[in-house]
Enzyme design. Sequence first.
Site, PDB file in Angstrom:
ATOM      1  N   ASP A 190      -4.570   2.160   7.662  1.00 21.52           N
ATOM      2  CA  ASP A 190      -5.433   2.135   8.850  1.00 21.52           C
ATOM      3  C   ASP A 190      -5.008   3.119   9.918  1.00 21.52           C
ATOM      4  OD1 ASP A 190      -3.047   0.512   9.491  1.00 21.52           O
ATOM      5  OD2 ASP A 190      -4.105   0.132  11.374  1.00 21.52           O
ATOM      6  N   ASP A 223       7.116   3.861   3.527  1.00 20.38           N
ATOM      7  CA  ASP A 223       7.426   5.009   4.382  1.00 20.38           C
ATOM      8  C   ASP A 223       8.920   4.959   4.704  1.00 20.38           C
ATOM      9  OD1 ASP A 223       7.403   7.072   6.185  1.00 20.38           O
ATOM     10  OD2 ASP A 223       6.188   6.073   7.695  1.00 20.38           O
ATOM     11  N   LYS A 278       5.912   7.507   0.284  1.00 27.59           N
ATOM     12  CA  LYS A 278       6.179   8.643   1.170  1.00 27.59           C
ATOM     13  C   LYS A 278       7.694   8.808   1.214  1.00 27.59           C
ATOM     14  CE  LYS A 278       3.375   8.659   5.041  1.00 27.59           C
ATOM     15  NZ  LYS A 278       3.089   8.279   6.459  1.00 27.59           N
ATOM     16  N   PHE A 284       0.277  11.625   8.380  1.00 23.44           N
ATOM     17  CA  PHE A 284      -0.386  10.362   8.670  1.00 23.44           C
ATOM     18  C   PHE A 284      -1.622  10.236   7.778  1.00 23.44           C
ATOM     19  CE2 PHE A 284      -3.150   7.395  10.979  1.00 23.44           C
ATOM     20  CZ  PHE A 284      -2.296   6.297  10.941  1.00 23.44           C
ATOM     21  N   ASP A 335       0.825  -1.215   0.000  1.00 24.82           N
ATOM     22  CA  ASP A 335       0.000   0.000   0.000  1.00 24.82           C
ATOM     23  C   ASP A 335       0.856   1.261   0.000  1.00 24.82           C
ATOM     24  OD1 ASP A 335       0.919  -0.542   2.573  1.00 24.82           O
ATOM     25  OD2 ASP A 335      -1.014  -0.283   3.564  1.00 24.82           O
TER      26      ASP A 335
HETATM   27  P1  IMP Z   1       7.721   1.225   6.373  1.00 29.77           P
HETATM   28  O1  IMP Z   1       8.300  -0.080   6.834  1.00 29.77           O
HETATM   29  O2  IMP Z   1       8.050   2.349   7.307  1.00 29.77           O
HETATM   30  O3  IMP Z   1       8.039   1.556   4.941  1.00 29.77           O
HETATM   31  O4  IMP Z   1       6.180   1.132   6.582  1.00 29.77           O
HETATM   32  C1  IMP Z   1       5.370   0.507   5.761  1.00 29.77           C
HETATM   33  C2  IMP Z   1       4.049   0.222   6.422  1.00 29.77           C
HETATM   34  O5  IMP Z   1       3.687   1.203   7.393  1.00 29.77           O
HETATM   35  C3  IMP Z   1       2.974   0.303   5.378  1.00 29.77           C
HETATM   36  O6  IMP Z   1       2.801  -0.939   4.771  1.00 29.77           O
HETATM   37  C4  IMP Z   1       1.770   0.720   6.178  1.00 29.77           C
HETATM   38  O7  IMP Z   1       1.142  -0.428   6.682  1.00 29.77           O
HETATM   39  C5  IMP Z   1       2.332   1.527   7.300  1.00 29.77           C
HETATM   40  N1  IMP Z   1       2.188   2.979   7.075  1.00 29.77           N
HETATM   41  C6  IMP Z   1       3.116   3.847   6.621  1.00 29.77           C
HETATM   42  N2  IMP Z   1       2.640   5.094   6.548  1.00 29.77           N
HETATM   43  C7  IMP Z   1       1.351   5.032   6.955  1.00 29.77           C
HETATM   44  C8  IMP Z   1       0.308   6.027   7.094  1.00 29.77           C
HETATM   45  O8  IMP Z   1       0.462   7.233   6.813  1.00 29.77           O
HETATM   46  N3  IMP Z   1      -0.895   5.575   7.545  1.00 29.77           N
HETATM   47  C9  IMP Z   1      -1.114   4.263   7.861  1.00 29.77           C
HETATM   48  N4  IMP Z   1      -0.183   3.310   7.722  1.00 29.77           N
HETATM   49  C10 IMP Z   1       1.052   3.691   7.291  1.00 29.77           C
HETATM   50 MG    MG Z   2       1.367  -2.239   4.640  1.00 30.36          MG
END
Ligand code: IMP
Ligand code: MG
Length: 191
Positions: free
Chosen positions: A167, A111, A139, A160, A108
Amino acid sequence: MENIHPLVKEIIITNAQIVERSRQLAIKISEFYKQDLNLNQNSLLCVGLLKGCIPFMAEFIKHLEIECETQYMLVSSFFGGTKASGTPQIILDIPVVVVNRDILIVEDIIDSGLTLKMIKEYLLLKGASSVRVVTLLDKKQGRKVELDADWSGFDVPKAFLIGFGLDFEEKLRNLPYVAIADSEKIKKWKW
Ligand code: IMP
Ligand code: MG
């Protein structure tokens, strides 16, 4: 008319935009893999990262023009709040051998990049011949490790976000759009 949840501050991507972009990505990715003559068993292994991938994966795969197998992994990094916690953990693995398979991870949002970096390394270590990534949202300013999507739908701001798989406390994944959450309301929100 889309139904607007009270925690929404601003809708940044409408459902119509998501539908159209998902179709474009599926067509582009199909073209890419059609030219990959080494595609093992002629079939791509699409691995969706639960639970956020569900709305995007559903929208995306129906426009794929190549044979694909679909599997899912459950990886936790968020634990329900609005801040990611350190190391992602695999809660549910895919039930297939990945040796020599070409894998497309469907996500999805990227980040920090920690989740995908870990999952990519894990799948390559288990013998996958390629691991590529398609994400609906990117992001970019959130990155803590070097990790790029092979295909991405939309760049989004470092806020966020909720909706279309994203979610807040395991809710709001069902919103048909992507929105910036209202940071004041969310602090004192009671379901
Ligand atoms: P990462 O490991 O930091 O890249 O995070 C990835 C996961 O964090 C995504 O698959 C989402 O499930 C969650 N995530 C990142 N940003 C958001 C947000 O703004 N809202 C909700 N879930 C997020
Ligand atoms: Mg995810």
